[in-house]
Design an enzyme around this catalytic site. Sequence first.
Site, PDB file in Angstrom:
ATOM      1  N   HIS A  47      16.193  51.737  21.342  1.00 19.24           N
ATOM      2  CA  HIS A  47      16.017  52.097  23.403  1.00 19.24           C
ATOM      3  C   HIS A  47      14.541  52.230  23.701  1.00 19.24           C
ATOM      4  O   HIS A  47      13.850  51.913  24.579  1.00 19.24           O
ATOM      5  CB  HIS A  47      17.180  52.886  23.564  1.00 19.24           C
ATOM      6  CG  HIS A  47      17.134  53.230  25.113  1.00 19.24           C
ATOM      7  ND1 HIS A  47      17.514  52.181  25.688  1.00 19.24           N
ATOM      8  CD2 HIS A  47      16.612  53.658  25.934  1.00 19.24           C
ATOM      9  CE1 HIS A  47      18.221  52.613  27.198  1.00 19.24           C
ATOM     10  NE2 HIS A  47      17.482  53.705  27.342  1.00 19.24           N
ATOM     11  N   GLU A  69      19.554  46.186  20.330  1.00 21.76           N
ATOM     12  CA  GLU A  69      20.345  47.514  20.698  1.00 21.76           C
ATOM     13  C   GLU A  69      21.279  47.393  21.324  1.00 21.76           C
ATOM     14  O   GLU A  69      22.915  47.809  21.063  1.00 21.76           O
ATOM     15  CB  GLU A  69      19.356  47.969  22.071  1.00 21.76           C
ATOM     16  CG  GLU A  69      20.252  48.742  22.820  1.00 21.76           C
ATOM     17  CD  GLU A  69      18.977  49.301  24.419  1.00 21.76           C
ATOM     18  OE1 GLU A  69      18.831  49.856  24.785  1.00 21.76           O
ATOM     19  OE2 GLU A  69      18.495  48.109  25.049  1.00 21.76           O
ATOM     20  N   ASN A 408       3.540  46.367 -10.231  1.00 20.73           N
ATOM     21  CA  ASN A 408       3.286  46.377 -11.610  1.00 20.73           C
ATOM     22  C   ASN A 408       4.910  46.810 -12.141  1.00 20.73           C
ATOM     23  O   ASN A 408       5.095  45.768 -14.084  1.00 20.73           O
ATOM     24  CB  ASN A 408       2.199  46.199 -12.373  1.00 20.73           C
ATOM     25  CG  ASN A 408       1.597  46.078 -12.310  1.00 20.73           C
ATOM     26  OD1 ASN A 408       1.689  44.490 -12.314  1.00 20.73           O
ATOM     27  ND2 ASN A 408       0.705  45.793 -12.737  1.00 20.73           N
TER      28      ASN A 408
END
Length: 677
Positions: A47, A69, A408
């Site tokens: 909002h 919203e 990794n």
Amino acid sequence: MLDMTEYQTLYMEELDEQLQLMEEEVLRFEQDGETMEGIQRLFRAAHTLKGSSAAMGYERMKRLTHNMEHILEKVRNRECTVTPDMATLFLCCLDRMKQLRSEIASGHTEVSDIEDLVEDLKKVNVIHSALDAAILNTKISADIQLSEEIGLASIRLLESGQYAFWVRIQLTDHCEMRAARFHVLQTLISETSVVLWSEAASLSEAGKDSDQSSLRWLIVSREPQDMLEASILAWVDVEQVQMKQVNVAELEALTVTSVSDLSETKKDQLGMTSVMVNPERTRVQSIRVNVDRLEQLMNLVGELVIDQTRIKQIEKSMDTKFGKDELVQDLGQMSDHFSRIIGELQESVMKVRMLPIEQLFNRFPRLIRDLSQSLGKEIELILEGKETELDRTLIEEIGDPLIHILRNSVDHGIEASAIRRERGKPAKGRILLRASHEDNQVLIVVKDDGGGIDSGKLLQKAISTNLITAAEAEQFSDKEAIDLIFHPGLSTASQVSDISGRGVGMDIVRAGIEKINGRLDIETVKGQGTEFKIRLPLTLAIITGLLVTVNESTYIIPMSNVAEIVRLSLEEIQNIRSVPMVTIRDQVIPIVWLHDCLGYPKRIRQGMRIPVVIIGRAEKRYALAVDELLGNQEIVIKSLGDFVGQIEGIAGATILGNGKVALILEIGGLIRMMSRA
């Protein structure tokens, strides 16, 4: 037309904060399930962004947040729940919003298309709108309890021929002032009916916002359902009305015998606790300050530190010259007071620059989620020590090395679930990311419970790529073999993927860490996992340095790189395979004259004891011979500037107490220079 340029910086800061918050909440839904508090935070963030984006004129950002919203409001009203597909869609929306953010930052315009995501959000909305009526009937009554007085009064009204209804009113999308409109609707309903319970009133009493697009009432009216529904639909901004008639038995079920029978949760929902207890709300006393101003403040403190060193040196010189003169003693007292004040000022300014490392760590759950899904692995990321504070510059610098290590760990470290089960491990792999303070440094640990690094495989790869010979490989210890992962282009991955496997990364990781005066250590056990330890200074602006002289010039070695200081005789230096070596605490260490690295002639006299600084990189140690050790002191790091540019082995410069400039050595660069010698 109002010029919004001056608000652009504030908007971008708010955008970063809200996007980060929204991503954290969505990931939390996936991991722990939705909570009303989390939904409220996510709704408020969407909002807020919708409002600020509209104010700044960014239409695409506004449309995306508006449609998110809309769905979140239904979740907040308990009309639907967050599903895994919905969470994934929200994350896609957040990615697109980040893309829009980059476009706004670079050119102040939105370029990326959002229509595909808007359509997907609307489809979700339609599906859940079809369920609204059923949810109204099954869930609405779970929200409230009526006091004995109200319950009995309402039952008497029903027995006199009136009707009781649950009413849910949905406002139109274009209604701008929802709270005010619901207040008007409350008044209109009260004119025609008896309001037993109102969601708007409960939210208001509880101090919560009431900017939802739909609210509910429990009313008693003389009018039947169809007439009442038609009247409400005729009111301004009302898009939809849902009603369900309530009978006496249902009202009795909602009625408690006394207020004390209400549960704490129900009291809170009815706003009663807010009436009985009125705790003082905590107010955060903080302001936003431009980073440039902090940098300027830190530079000024740095100048004071230089002046402090200069005054100390003058005091020392005058004490030598004039002895116990009263004025000299006064100068000493003033110097001590000055030093104490500057120390406190320096500490305060450093604290202002400190940020919790949480800001960095919060980026990684999404990274691990996406990588593990793309690789088909189950991985749990555990974050510890998020409150650990670190200089903001270091937080920015350490981000990329940590991403390389985590990627990794996911790709090479953690095994696939099937393989883990065969090895007697839990199917879900585990990566721990922890930060803590240790010995005036920040220690960051990345630890996985994967397969560990295979030193034999690394040696074979190094031989096959002609990096070393088979004979040289036989002389390698396990530690030295593991260090091969830092060699550019060397990778043990059988396949090159878009995640890793090209042998590019770990060398950059170590260079990046050493560039900020940090140190990287690795411990690995084949079959059990790997642990990366990163040690960083608390700040880059002011550090403690060891002052040494070479050929009457002063140089500074950061204390974070100094492992030990010793004095050796020439007889203790022996050549092994033509390489000068010394033995310190049963460890054979190569010794290098700093003169050779910097191009100065050596001054060696028989019988002299040579000052030697032992510097470290991971498990490796190097002995650095110098002419003289001057002691350590706090120094302010100054850039060499664009005119001089980057010089290998030099990290910057500082101004000493005597006003002269001294160069600060960069240990990673020095070691590279030694390796080539």
